[in-house]
Scaffold this active site. Structure first.
Site, PDB file in Angstrom:
ATOM      1  N   ASP A 133       0.842  -1.195   0.000  1.00  0.00           N
ATOM      2  CA  ASP A 133       0.000   0.000   0.000  1.00  0.00           C
ATOM      3  C   ASP A 133       0.880   1.249   0.000  1.00  0.00           C
ATOM      4  O   ASP A 133       0.587   2.213   0.704  1.00  0.00           O
ATOM      5  CB  ASP A 133      -0.930  -0.026   1.221  1.00  0.00           C
ATOM      6  CG  ASP A 133      -2.077   0.965   1.083  1.00  0.00           C
ATOM      7  OD1 ASP A 133      -2.405   1.346  -0.063  1.00  0.00           O
ATOM      8  OD2 ASP A 133      -2.640   1.363   2.124  1.00  0.00           O
ATOM      9  N   LYS A 135       2.048   4.611  -0.917  1.00  0.00           N
ATOM     10  CA  LYS A 135       1.352   5.755  -1.526  1.00  0.00           C
ATOM     11  C   LYS A 135       1.795   7.009  -0.785  1.00  0.00           C
ATOM     12  O   LYS A 135       2.437   6.919   0.274  1.00  0.00           O
ATOM     13  CB  LYS A 135      -0.157   5.554  -1.427  1.00  0.00           C
ATOM     14  CG  LYS A 135      -0.639   5.371  -0.007  1.00  0.00           C
ATOM     15  CD  LYS A 135      -2.106   5.088   0.049  1.00  0.00           C
ATOM     16  CE  LYS A 135      -2.513   4.830   1.486  1.00  0.00           C
ATOM     17  NZ  LYS A 135      -3.887   4.411   1.641  1.00  0.00           N
ATOM     18  N   ASN A 138       1.805   7.544   2.985  1.00  0.00           N
ATOM     19  CA  ASN A 138       2.679   6.693   3.784  1.00  0.00           C
ATOM     20  C   ASN A 138       4.140   7.111   3.731  1.00  0.00           C
ATOM     21  O   ASN A 138       5.002   6.420   4.254  1.00  0.00           O
ATOM     22  CB  ASN A 138       2.571   5.243   3.319  1.00  0.00           C
ATOM     23  CG  ASN A 138       1.225   4.647   3.659  1.00  0.00           C
ATOM     24  OD1 ASN A 138       0.622   5.040   4.650  1.00  0.00           O
ATOM     25  ND2 ASN A 138       0.744   3.751   2.839  1.00  0.00           N
ATOM     26  N   ASP A 151       3.291   2.605   8.077  1.00  0.00           N
ATOM     27  CA  ASP A 151       2.321   1.526   7.838  1.00  0.00           C
ATOM     28  C   ASP A 151       2.890   0.355   7.049  1.00  0.00           C
ATOM     29  O   ASP A 151       2.154  -0.298   6.298  1.00  0.00           O
ATOM     30  CB  ASP A 151       1.076   2.054   7.108  1.00  0.00           C
ATOM     31  CG  ASP A 151       0.265   2.997   7.987  1.00  0.00           C
ATOM     32  OD1 ASP A 151       0.679   3.216   9.135  1.00  0.00           O
ATOM     33  OD2 ASP A 151      -0.749   3.507   7.516  1.00  0.00           O
ATOM     34  N   THR A 173      -4.212   2.379  -2.867  1.00  0.00           N
ATOM     35  CA  THR A 173      -4.815   3.464  -3.633  1.00  0.00           C
ATOM     36  C   THR A 173      -4.668   3.104  -5.115  1.00  0.00           C
ATOM     37  O   THR A 173      -3.554   2.871  -5.557  1.00  0.00           O
ATOM     38  CB  THR A 173      -4.054   4.764  -3.330  1.00  0.00           C
ATOM     39  OG1 THR A 173      -4.014   4.893  -1.922  1.00  0.00           O
ATOM     40  CG2 THR A 173      -4.734   5.952  -3.938  1.00  0.00           C
TER      41      THR A 173
HETATM   42  P1  AMP Z   1      -2.507   8.016   8.901  1.00  0.00           P
HETATM   43  O1  AMP Z   1      -3.693   7.633   9.715  1.00  0.00           O
HETATM   44  O2  AMP Z   1      -1.296   7.192   9.175  1.00  0.00           O
HETATM   45  O3  AMP Z   1      -2.800   8.143   7.428  1.00  0.00           O
HETATM   46  O4  AMP Z   1      -2.100   9.486   9.412  1.00  0.00           O
HETATM   47  C1  AMP Z   1      -2.821  10.624   9.057  1.00  0.00           C
HETATM   48  C2  AMP Z   1      -1.866  11.776   8.882  1.00  0.00           C
HETATM   49  O5  AMP Z   1      -1.268  12.120  10.124  1.00  0.00           O
HETATM   50  C3  AMP Z   1      -0.691  11.509   7.941  1.00  0.00           C
HETATM   51  O6  AMP Z   1      -1.031  11.666   6.621  1.00  0.00           O
HETATM   52  C4  AMP Z   1       0.335  12.513   8.435  1.00  0.00           C
HETATM   53  O7  AMP Z   1       0.085  13.777   7.896  1.00  0.00           O
HETATM   54  C5  AMP Z   1       0.058  12.561   9.925  1.00  0.00           C
HETATM   55  N1  AMP Z   1       0.963  11.642  10.605  1.00  0.00           N
HETATM   56  C6  AMP Z   1       0.780  10.307  10.781  1.00  0.00           C
HETATM   57  N2  AMP Z   1       1.805   9.760  11.461  1.00  0.00           N
HETATM   58  C7  AMP Z   1       2.673  10.773  11.711  1.00  0.00           C
HETATM   59  C8  AMP Z   1       3.941  10.839  12.365  1.00  0.00           C
HETATM   60  N3  AMP Z   1       4.500   9.768  12.895  1.00  0.00           N
HETATM   61  N4  AMP Z   1       4.543  12.036  12.455  1.00  0.00           N
HETATM   62  C9  AMP Z   1       3.973  13.146  11.906  1.00  0.00           C
HETATM   63  N5  AMP Z   1       2.783  13.134  11.274  1.00  0.00           N
HETATM   64  C10 AMP Z   1       2.129  11.972  11.172  1.00  0.00           C
END
Ligand code: AMP
Length: 462
Positions: A133, A135, A138, A151, A173
């Site tokens: 996945d 994309k 990630n 992820d 995606t």
């Molecule tokens: P996700 O649920 O993993 O798609 O996270 C949603 C959004 O949160 C991501 O697209 C990033 O913009 C932000 N995000 C997720 N994990 C992190 C991290 N470890 N550090 C900074 N931003 C994060």
């Protein structure tokens, strides 16, 4: 300043960083060490569904196998009654693709990120772990502009999950997904990841997707034929590499070693290359449309429309897990009657070993069906005959998970049997017992201040 939000007496929660399908991500600071982290909060109700336990077990094991400078670290997992919290390495630079909203990257800048992406993917593949996945969402950046793939672990839910009827093509995606995945042919996870890396590379340098169409069927068609056009400024070496990666036939598609040997990949990396070409982004890269292109069904809409179990990512799935010290969440279901280990042995060798151990311990082999060995103690115990199932799951071709689950009898007797007899007898086939509260080995602790995950007793060599 009385309105600080403190989580589990350990983390001070800060600003909202992002939102996923099932999770909200917040910046946080470890109160003891001051370390900045990101905490992903998942609402258990939202993801609580039946029938995912097999995938979950696989995911837990996978997450533990993957430790690499370009793979986002998971420091610990905590839970409350309604939520699960993943404490992650904080990627201060946010999403890599935010960068190209400012303009596409120079080939030199793209090469640096691509090297890091390939390094992470290569490492994970060498551990039998496939992302499936890859994309833009990630791909995150730390404060030194280093790529962090998040992820990593949707992965090993390959064919058996399909047989379960759960894995649909929308697990990735569409714009980044390899043709063989879309066409639901059996696929090789490594080659599918390489395809996604090719699409990512194209987007970094072009500023738009290689395969895009207002009509989703047409987009699928273009992907299946690898019908794309490189913008004129692309160098010959880059075009050549993309041609080898974006090959619709996975059997002839470039392998990672071939990518590494390519002329474009081997060009030296300029440390100051991270400059962005100040040209406007001219099309779409995340399923969004510019004024001139307005998709009838954008990728994000598609994901929303089908936001079913099949769209769960690794973290969403783990949130349902009994691993990672979350036993209290599922006590009534699995509690203390479950032991698991990972092994590098093939399935036949595992069953041969289990049979041998059963004989050695004078256990009765009741039957073997569908990859489950039913075993029973020879003598009646406090609560009838102690019985348990030994079940083998394939995590990846070279990695299996074995689950020993009590089905009858007394739990204390079962725990005793596991601890005193089964564990020592199985020692030479076990790679790592799950849930063992062993401290992290020295070299893995480096850089991690929260070594709280129960870790395998033996880690693969870096
Ligand atoms: P996700 O649920 O993993 O798609 O996270 C949603 C959004 O949160 C991501 O697209 C990033 O913009 C932000 N995000 C997720 N994990 C992190 C991290 N470890 N550090 C900074 N931003 C994060």
């Amino acid at each position: 300043m009385g309105d600080r939000t403190i989580l589990m007496d350990r983390y001070e929660i800060g600003r909202h960083l992002g939102q996923g399908n099932f999770a909200k991500v917040y910046y946080a600071r470890n109160l003891a060490s001051g370390q900045a982290v990101a905490i992903k909060m998942i609402d258990k109700d939202k993801v609580s569904r039946v029938g995912l336990m097999v995938q979950i077990k696989r995911e837990i094991s996978i997450m533990r196998l993957v430790r690499h400078p370009n793979v986002l670290k998971l420091f610990e997992v905590m839970a409350s009654k309604s939520k699960i919290y993943f404490v992650l390495e904080y990627a201060k630079g946010g999403e890599l693709f935010n960068k190209i909203t400012k303009g596409k990257l120079s080939e030199d800048a793209a090469r640096r990120y691509f090297h890091q992406l390939i390094s992470a993917v290569d490492y994970c593949h060498s551990r039998g772990v496939y992302h499936r996945d890859l994309k833009p969402e990630n791909l995150l950046l730390d404060d030194n502009e280093n790529l962090k793939v998040s992820d990593f672990g949707l992965s090993a839910l390959a064919e058996s999950r399909r047989q379960d009827g759960l894995l649909h093509t929308t697990c990735g995606t569409p714009a980044y997904v390899a043709p063989e995945v879309l066409s639901r042919r059996g696929y090789d996870g490594a080659k599918a990841d390489i395809w996604s890396c090719g699409v990512i590379l194209f987007v970094l340098v072009a500023g738009f997707l290689p395969f895009h169409d207002t009509n989703l069927i047409e987009m699928y068609r273009k992907i299946s034929k690898a019908e794309y056009k490189c913008p004129r400024p692309f160098s010959i070496e880059l075009k050549d590499l993309l041609y080898k990666i974006l090959d619709p036939d996975p059997s002839t598609r470039a392998s990672i070693s071939r990518i590494k040997r390519s002329a474009w990949y081997r060009k030296p990396i300029d440390g100051n290359a991270l400059k962005i070409k100040q040209e406007p982004r001219d099309m779409v890269y995340k399923g969004e449309a510019t004024a001139s292109h307005s998709p009838e069904c954008s990728i994000s809409e598609l994901n929303l429309a089908s936001s079913s179990l099949t769209n769960l990512n690794a973290f969403d799935i783990i949130s349902l897990s009994t691993g990672f010290d979350l036993s209290n969440l599922f006590e009534e279901k699995y509690g203390r009657r479950l032991e698991r280990f990972t092994t590098r042995q093939p399935a036949e060798a595992i069953f041969a070993k289990l049979n041998k151990v059963a004989k050695q311990l004078k256990l009765k082999i009741k039957k073997k069906e569908n990859g489950v060995l039913k075993l029973a103690a020879p003598k009646e115990g406090m609560k009838g005959f102690l019985e348990f199932d030994a079940e083998v799951f394939e995590l990846a071709p070279s990695l299996h998970l074995v689950e020993l689950k009590k089905t009858n009898g007394d739990t204390i007797e079962y725990k005793q049997l596991m601890k005193d007899e089964m564990r020592p007898a199985l020692k030479d086939v076990v790679w790592a017992w799950q849930g063992d509260p062993h401290p992290l080995p020295e070299k893995i602790i480096q850089g991690s201040q929260q070594p709280q995950l129960p870790l395998p007793s033996q880690q693969p060599q870096e």
